[in-house]
Design a protein around this motif. Structure first.
Motif, short mmCIF file in Angstrom:
data_model
loop_
_atom_site.label_atom_id
_atom_site.label_comp_id
_atom_site.label_asym_id
_atom_site.label_seq_id
_atom_site.Cartn_x
_atom_site.Cartn_y
_atom_site.Cartn_z
N GLN A 65 0.82 -1.48 -0.10
CA GLN A 65 -0.21 0.41 0.13
C GLN A 65 0.73 1.58 0.30
OE1 GLN A 65 -1.94 -0.88 3.28
NE2 GLN A 65 -4.66 -1.60 2.68
N LEU A 66 1.92 1.32 0.68
CA LEU A 66 3.21 2.75 0.84
C LEU A 66 4.66 2.33 -0.58
CD1 LEU A 66 2.36 3.14 4.36
CD2 LEU A 66 2.02 4.44 2.54
N GLY A 67 4.45 1.06 -0.69
CA GLY A 67 5.84 0.74 -1.06
C GLY A 67 6.27 -0.23 -2.26
N THR A 68 8.00 -0.50 -2.63
CA THR A 68 8.07 -2.01 -3.05
C THR A 68 8.72 -2.49 -2.74
OG1 THR A 68 7.35 -2.51 -5.42
CG2 THR A 68 8.73 -0.84 -4.87
N ILE A 69 9.29 -3.88 -3.12
CA ILE A 69 9.81 -4.06 -3.20
C ILE A 69 11.63 -4.15 -4.22
CG2 ILE A 69 9.57 -6.90 -2.40
CD1 ILE A 69 9.51 -7.44 -5.30
N GLY A 70 12.69 -3.40 -3.39
CA GLY A 70 13.51 -3.10 -3.91
C GLY A 70 13.96 -1.18 -3.46
N GLY A 71 12.27 -0.82 -2.91
CA GLY A 71 12.43 0.89 -2.19
C GLY A 71 13.10 0.97 -1.11
N VAL A 72 12.32 2.03 -0.63
CA VAL A 72 13.95 3.03 0.45
C VAL A 72 12.78 3.14 1.44
CG1 VAL A 72 15.78 4.13 1.05
CG2 VAL A 72 16.22 2.67 -0.68
N THR A 73 12.51 3.46 2.41
CA THR A 73 12.21 3.98 3.59
C THR A 73 13.17 4.54 4.06
OG1 THR A 73 11.33 2.19 4.77
CG2 THR A 73 10.33 1.91 3.33
N PHE A 74 12.20 5.47 5.01
CA PHE A 74 13.08 5.93 6.58
C PHE A 74 11.37 6.10 7.39
CE2 PHE A 74 15.73 7.48 2.82
CZ PHE A 74 17.34 7.28 3.69
N ALA A 75 11.90 5.63 8.61
CA ALA A 75 11.15 6.06 9.45
C ALA A 75 10.85 6.88 10.30
CB ALA A 75 10.85 4.36 10.67
N ARG A 76 9.65 7.18 10.98
CA ARG A 76 9.75 8.19 12.13
C ARG A 76 8.77 7.44 13.45
NH1 ARG A 76 5.35 13.31 12.56
NH2 ARG A 76 5.38 13.63 14.81
#
Ligand code: NAG
Ligand code: NAG
Ligand code: NAG
Ligand code: NAG
Ligand code: NAG
Ligand code: NAG
Length: 377
Positions: free
Chosen positions: A128-139
């Motif tokens: 729903q928010l990202g994909t495989i290989g994608g990069v995320t940064f958390a709060r």
């Protein structure tokens, strides 16, 4: 660092021989300047660690420093020749992460009061928010499985999921009992810096990942983010020792994050360590040893947390080849090098003095001062 000759003589060179043979050995009696890195990269296991080795920008293997309390699988901290950039490999799961990070944060070898921590690993990703290989940064980091659980076969007929909170008697109640590690909130202004830096990266992808991703196309577009190419996304991480998978648990833990962050969190990745590492850093910050406003959590998507429509959960988790692991590992480096380089190069102007947080920073208990904008209040 080598053992001082005096100490070797004192022990007859016998007692410590085995230890001395393994590399640089710290000594509590040694009067040396503490190592004061600008950035500490935190990896959890071998692929996340080695992706930073043999790169053109810096050599993390210039110093291997034995860290008392480190994982037996990863006994050494690695640092560049100038000790400006270092790496800890914690070992996998909450217990390894907590103990390794505590050992580092309370080690007399290091001065970490101005060090930035980049917790950088792979994880499951919510389409729903990202994909495989994608990069995320958390709060936010949320320990979602810190709950009660009843096996499905014994579940009351009116329970919509197996998990329900400590001190509660139904799913999605606010927890009646708080352990203190349920939710951590990080410096949002620092996250914005990290995201802006990471967006300079050209992200890696694979043809297998492209093919698998296409399976998430649906008429209502609910998984549209999952079908797109890898990008850098701001969204939050769930921590659980249990490697969960499937639509129902993913949705259930997503809803848990809504409740526990009082509607602010956006669940997108799942991994097995972040809360534990963050709890160690909160405690070290309370002891004046680190600055909790200098922590960045980056997770790259190695596999989807739920199957594409029409595929069963076990098939998806165990048998299907998603193709995300390789790009996820490589993108730790592709995106992470921008963050590490940005902090080191921007040290004098921005990062040395710290990035002022606009939001509450700390744990659910308010251990570092301030009022959490979530939690029982
Ligand atoms: C540090 O350890 C790595 C392997 O873990 C090795 O390749 C490297 O040569 C070591 N560096 C030094 C300075 O001994
Ligand atoms: C730790 O490093 C900071 C920043 O360089 C310095 O101001 C502080 O005096 C150091 N503390 C110790 C105990 O070495
Ligand atoms: C389930 O049903 C029981 C018995 O009627 C009731 O006490 C309880 O509150 C219900 N729980 C939920 C989660 O609806
Ligand atoms: C894990 O950390 C996140 C945020 O850092 C926090 O929201 C969550 O409550 C933590 N979970 C546990 C079980 O400690
Ligand atoms: C999903 O993608 C794979 C390619 O990785 C393909 O072989 C498979 O048939 C697809 N499954 C569905 C249900 O679309
Ligand atoms: C968060 O939500 C819970 C449950 O609704 C509520 O009791 C608590 O006061 C809220 N916390 C804050 C800081 O608003």
């Amino acid at each position: 660092m080598r053992l001082p000759t005096a100490l070797l003589l004192l022990t007859g060179g016998v007692l410590l021989d085995g230890v001395a043979a393994t590399g640089d050995v710290p000594s509590p009696t040694e009067e040396t300047e503490k190592i004061t890195p600008k950035v500490f990269i935190v990896s959890m296991f071998t692929p996340e660690a080695t992706v930073w080795w043999g790169i053109s920008q810096f050599n993390l293997l210039a110093h291997n420093i034995s860290l008392p309390g480190a994982s037996p699988l990863f006994p050494n901290v690695h640092c560049t020749a100038t000790h400006e950039i270092c790496q800890l490999v914690t070992g996998e799961g909450e217990i390894n992460a907590a103990v390794s990070m505590t050992s580092l944060a309370f080690s007399p070898l290091f001065n970490l009061t101005t060090t930035y921590f980049l917790l950088a690993g792979i994880g499951g990703i919510n389409p729903q928010l990202g994909t495989i290989g994608g990069v995320t940064f958390a709060r936010f980091a949320i320990q979602v499985a810190l709950q009660r659980e009843i096996d499905l076969r014994e579940l009351p007929a009116n329970f919509s999921t197996s998990y329900f909170p400590q001190g509660g008697d139904a799913p999605y109640e606010y927890p009646g009992k708080i352990y203190g590690t349920e939710v951590f909130e990080l410096n949002d202004a620092l996250r914005s810096w990290a995201v802006a830096l990471a967006r300079h990266a050209t992200l890696d992808d694979s043809s297998a990942a492209r093919e698998y991703r296409a399976n998430y196309t649906t008429p209502d577009g609910v998984y549209a983010a999952g079908t797109r190419e890898p990008s850098v996304v701001e969204c939050d991480v769930a921590t659980s020792d249990v490697y969960f998978s499937g639509k129902l648990l993913a949705e259930s833990f997503g809803r848990t994050i809504d409740v526990w962050t009082n509607g602010t969190g956006r669940y997108c990745t799942t991994a097995q360590e972040d809360n534990a590492s963050l709890e160690a850093l909160v405690r070290a910050a309370a002891a004046g040893l680190v600055d909790f406003a200098r922590v960045v959590v980056m997770r790259t998507g190695s596999d989807f947390d739920r199957p594409p429509p029409g595929v069963n959960a076990l098939q998806h988790l165990v048998y299907n080849r998603q193709g995300g692991h390789g790009p996820a590992v490589r993108n730790i480096y592709q995106a992470g090098i921008e963050v590490v380089g940005g902090i080191v190069e921007g040290w004098d102007e921005v990062f040395g003095k710290g990035v002022q947080a606009g939001n509450y920073v700390g744990d659910i208990l308010g251990s570092l001062g301030g009022e959490p904008d979530y939690g029982p209040a």
